[in-house]
Design a protein around this motif. Structure first.
Motif: not given
Length: 426
Positions: A218-247
């Protein structure tokens, strides 16, 4: 203002802490003890029966002395039970065992009764209580004493279960079932399904290293609506992320660029921690159950019955959880997309580690085959195909691992009788 999903996630986190319930109930006990003095302003003294001088103080002192000992005893027993759960099952399940409401309630009652009696003794010594205040405090003390007796009886039942492997398995199963039902009823968290980001999207990387524990769609939806853009979630719940991994991938209108505050807001929609959590991650619950079975099958423990119980729990979760239907009233977010979930991956995640350790336990491997057959017959088609495809891999690994030839023959015969792939002639 945080949305309901984030508040629910934070509430689950608070509930997993041992301190919160005793703290809340202790504050309530202080308010009751001090608020009893207000009765003198509302209740005439001649309405009350006579109360022997010092009776209330003596009762409160007895309660204070006994409740301190009981609180210390209950905490020490719980600490031993949590250590037993970590050593007999898996340390990953300890947090769920700590969150057990029955044990928390018992400790909270004992501690709240101790705080109530201490505050009552001190307040009585100040002389602020008149006849009505002493009577109300006495009635409250009797009520707290009865509350303690009931809580202690329930605590005996808690002690008979907590720390046992069966109790730990049941606790993890309940938490996993809740997460799995939520994932099925609200597939993709209400986001759109998309295999990849749209053209022109830019990656937004993580700011630290860890596992994704929660994604606030929901927070991503609100942000995308305010910026008039689209967000594609790359990191799913449980995934390992790091500073070079796209969220996530953020696509904005042409010639537009996201400012640093918007990027920081997008990153805050992803809760990242040092380890996975079960609240939104049913796969992690199945992994924790598999760890319990692996420890039970280790040479040091050698408890195939526990492994079989875990297999039943896992298959029961997948059959019941994946049979849920999506909630038509669930919110849908048209500016956020995410890849489709893969429930068939849960089969190998849950059962393959157990089968790998069951080469020397023929009865456990037999139960694995029979429960895979149950999945084929009851789970969605994609899950049934994954269960059937897992059989030849398990049997081939067992043969490479030096399983007894007679056991191998029995397993192949069982697979053939059940109609599972991989049960043909060897």
């Amino acid at each position: 203002m945080p949305d309901i999903d984030r508040l629910r996630f934070l509430w689950h986190r608070v509930r997993q802490q041992l301190w919160w319930r005793p703290a809340v109930w202790s504050v309530a006990a202080v308010l009751v003890a001090l608020g009893s003095a207000l009765a003198d302003a509302w209740v005439p003294a001649d309405w009350l029966p006579p109360l022997k001088e010092g009776l209330v103080s003596d009762l409160l002192r007895i309660m204070a002395t006994s409740m301190l000992a009981v609180s210390t005893f209950s905490l020490s027993v719980l600490a031993s039970a949590y250590a037993s759960a970590a050593s007999a099952a898996t340390p990953r399940a300890t947090r769920l065992v700590v969150a057990d409401p029955q044990s928390q309630k018992s400790v909270a009652v004992f501690l709240a009764a101790f705080i109530f009696s201490i505050v009552g003794v001190v307040a009585m010594g100040t002389g602020r209580y008149g006849p009505a205040g002493r009577m109300v405090l006495f009635v409250c003390a009797l009520g707290v004493l009865a509350w303690v007796v009931v809580a202690f009886m329930r605590y005996i039942d808690v002690l008979s279960r907590i720390g046992r492997v069966s109790h730990t398995i049941a606790t993890v199963e309940r938490a996993t079932q809740s997460a799995l039902q939520q994932a099925v009823r609200r597939p993709l968290g209400g986001a759109l399904m998309a295999a990849s980001a749209s053209a022109g999207a830019r990656p937004v990387t993580a700011s630290n290293t860890g596992h994704v524990q929660f994604v606030d769609i929901e927070a991503l939806q609100q942000l995308a609506h305010r910026l008039d853009g689209q967000v594609h979630v790359a990191a799913q719940v449980g995934d390992l992320v790091h500073p070079r991994a796209p969220l996530a991938w953020l696509r904005l209108p042409q010639a537009a660029a996201a400012d640093q505050d918007s990027l920081a807001e997008l990153r805050r929609a992803f809760v990242i921690g040092p380890e996975r959590s079960i609240e939104q991650d049913p796969a992690y619950g199945l992994i924790v159950l598999a760890e319990i079975a692996e420890r039970a099958l280790s040479p040091a423990v050698n408890d195939p019955g526990t492994a079989i119980a875990v297999i039943g729990s896992q298959v029961r979760l997948m059959i019941a959880g994946l049979a849920e239907t999506p909630d038509p009233a669930a919110p849908r977010f048209d500016r956020v997309s995410t890849p489709a979930g893969q429930p068939e991956a849960l089969v190998a995640l849950a059962l393959e580690p157990i089968a790998r350790c069951a080469t020397g336990q023929p009865e456990v491997m037999m139960q694995v085959l029979r429960h895979l057959d149950a999945l084929c017959r009851n789970a969605p088609p994609s899950v049934g195909v994954a269960a059937r495809d897992l059989v030849p891999r398990l049997l081939a690994r067992a043969e490479r691992g030096g399983a007894d030839p007679e056991d191998l023959e029995r397993w192949h015969d069982e697979a053939r009788n059940l109609g599972l792939r991989g049960g043909g002639a060897r």
